[in-house]
Design an enzyme around this catalytic site. Structure first.
Site: not given
Length: 282
Positions: A150, A226, A259
């Site tokens: 991320s 995600d 995620h």
């Protein structure tokens, strides 16, 4: 070189998982990091894989959740997990917003006051931390690789593209690839870097890869479930930029994965082996 304070050390797969603290010049105060030394470190310096974590995370997050140590012990690879920002800065606005400030350093050197005195994560990760590790631990910093998730995926890509001589390989999970175009960085970048958008380009993987490619293949894994995929991550933009620049890219999309670190743990072995190949450990 600053002294190292040992917070804890535990035996793990024949090696040692440690957590440490030191006084950082780059970040103007104490910084923490985790380091896994495989059993092979008893015989000599081991190559390094840095894992850069994402928003709200610390040096503990990937260390405890990613599940890298077993394979690292098998391969003889050291693992370094730095914190994501300085802490206890006392700056107004540095806490209370998970998308900015402490826990959200974006792996850049801030240029705007007061952030420029403490939030210098690029200098910390690229220069200060490797020198510290080489001084105090049996690691070979000339054989280093970068991975991240991320915001940390953004850090891995941008730092590798800006400093390719420092890293043998780079990979990422669900990275922020176009921060100048997504809400997360548009909140953080003006405060760290100022309102001149042209100064942000040096921290955008899509822009950087068009200027100079990274030797070898960049590996990226992205979950198709995600929740940030279409608003904050936009992997297709990096895919297009790499195609235009001639950058070798392996972008893998996975149905049903989100995620979380459950996603990372599911595919971390592929990333560790990707880096092991580049580090001469396969």
């Amino acid at each position: 070189m600053s002294a190292i304070e040992t917070i804890s050390e535990q035996r793990c797969f024949g090696g040692v998982q440690g957590f440490y603290r030191h006084a950082s010049t780059a970040c103007g105060g104490p910084m923490r990091f985790a380091l896994y030394l495989p059993p092979q470190a008893a015989q000599g310096p081991c190559p390094l894989l840095y894992f850069l974590a994402g928003l709200t995370c610390t040096e503990e997050t990937a260390t405890l959740k990613a599940g890298m140590q077993r394979l690292a012990a098998e391969l003889g690879m050291a693992l370094v997990m730095p914190d994501t920002s300085p802490r206890d800065t006392g700056f107004d606005g540095a806490t209370g917003d998970w998308e900015f400030g402490e826990g959200a350093g974006f792996y850049l050197d801030a240029t705007q006051a007061p952030w420029s005195t403490r939030f210098r994560m690029e200098s910390y990760v690229v220069d200060e931390l490797p020198a510290l590790l080489a001084e105090h631990f049996p690691v070979d910093v000339s054989r280093s690789a970068l991975c991240g998730h991320s915001m940390g995926g953004h850090g891995a890509l941008t730092l590798a593209l800006k400093h390719p001589q420092r890293y043998r390989s780079v990979s990422a999970f669900a990275p922020i690839v176009a921060p100048t175009q997504v809400p997360w960085a548009r909140k953080a970048f003006p405060r760290y870097l100022g309102d001149d958008v042209s100064t942000w380009a040096g921290h955008d993987a899509c822009g950087l890869v068009r200027q100079h490619t990274f030797p070898g293949t960049i590996l990226i894994d992205q979950g198709e479930a995600d929740p940030f995929l279409h608003t904050q991550l936009r992997p297709e933009l990096f895919e297009q930029a790499c195609a235009a620049a001639g950058q070798s890219l392996q972008l893998r999309r996975h149905a049903g994965y989100d995620h979380s670190y459950w996603f990372i743990a599911s595919f971390i072995e592929d990333h560790v082996r990707h880096h092991a190949d580049a580090l001469g450990l396969a």
